[in-house]
Write a protein that holds these residues in place. Sequence first.
Motif, mmCIF file in Angstrom:
data_model
loop_
_atom_site.group_PDB
_atom_site.id
_atom_site.type_symbol
_atom_site.label_atom_id
_atom_site.label_comp_id
_atom_site.label_asym_id
_atom_site.label_seq_id
_atom_site.Cartn_x
_atom_site.Cartn_y
_atom_site.Cartn_z
ATOM 1 N N GLY A 41 0.814 -1.197 0.000
ATOM 2 C CA GLY A 41 0.000 0.000 0.000
ATOM 3 C C GLY A 41 0.852 1.251 0.000
ATOM 4 O O GLY A 41 1.941 1.275 -0.535
ATOM 5 N N ASN A 100 -13.220 -1.985 -3.855
ATOM 6 C CA ASN A 100 -12.516 -2.353 -2.628
ATOM 7 C C ASN A 100 -11.032 -1.970 -2.620
ATOM 8 O O ASN A 100 -10.307 -2.329 -1.702
ATOM 9 C CB ASN A 100 -12.661 -3.853 -2.358
ATOM 10 C CG ASN A 100 -12.090 -4.719 -3.451
ATOM 11 O OD1 ASN A 100 -11.407 -4.241 -4.352
ATOM 12 N ND2 ASN A 100 -12.371 -6.000 -3.389
ATOM 13 N N ASN A 101 -10.564 -1.284 -3.661
ATOM 14 C CA ASN A 101 -9.184 -0.805 -3.777
ATOM 15 C C ASN A 101 -8.166 -1.948 -3.739
ATOM 16 O O ASN A 101 -7.064 -1.799 -3.242
ATOM 17 C CB ASN A 101 -8.869 0.237 -2.703
ATOM 18 C CG ASN A 101 -7.709 1.132 -3.099
ATOM 19 O OD1 ASN A 101 -7.492 1.398 -4.269
ATOM 20 N ND2 ASN A 101 -6.960 1.594 -2.119
ATOM 21 N N ARG A 102 -8.542 -3.106 -4.271
ATOM 22 C CA ARG A 102 -7.629 -4.259 -4.350
ATOM 23 C C ARG A 102 -6.923 -4.271 -5.711
ATOM 24 O O ARG A 102 -7.507 -3.935 -6.735
ATOM 25 C CB ARG A 102 -8.376 -5.575 -4.176
ATOM 26 C CG ARG A 102 -8.985 -5.758 -2.820
ATOM 27 C CD ARG A 102 -7.953 -6.209 -1.844
ATOM 28 N NE ARG A 102 -8.553 -6.292 -0.519
ATOM 29 C CZ ARG A 102 -7.867 -6.514 0.558
ATOM 30 N NH1 ARG A 102 -6.573 -6.685 0.486
ATOM 31 N NH2 ARG A 102 -8.449 -6.572 1.729
ATOM 32 N N LYS A 144 -4.234 -4.559 -0.931
ATOM 33 C CA LYS A 144 -4.741 -3.193 -1.054
ATOM 34 C C LYS A 144 -3.763 -2.339 -1.853
ATOM 35 O O LYS A 144 -2.557 -2.441 -1.683
ATOM 36 C CB LYS A 144 -4.920 -2.562 0.334
ATOM 37 C CG LYS A 144 -6.114 -3.073 1.080
ATOM 38 C CD LYS A 144 -7.295 -2.235 0.755
ATOM 39 C CE LYS A 144 -8.430 -2.554 1.721
ATOM 40 N NZ LYS A 144 -9.624 -1.854 1.347
#
Length: 100
Positions: free
Chosen positions: A35, A89-91, A47
């Motif tokens: 991240g 989901n920002n994956r 993420k």
Amino acid sequence: MKSIPLIAALTLAGALCGTQLAVAAQQTEAEPKGGALHPSELKVGEKAPADSDRESAAIDWKAKGLPEPEKESQWVQVKDKYVRVQITNNRIMEIVPVKK
């Protein structure tokens, strides 16, 4: 005899403080790597860096020669990589190195 309730209260307070420290230590260890803190360690399924799911972060995938993003995803650039991010989901779904 008034010292016994005082000792009991201090013991209880000390035990509660110790519990809070243990919980804080566990939360620190449980934070995922990657991240925004470690963008060089990007991995599919993890993420993406903060704000990668915002529409303003999207790049022109056609101009970069990237495949069309699937529904609810977009391409963003993170340093020397193009990253396809799931908007919901920002994956990270896919990682492609930037061609130089």
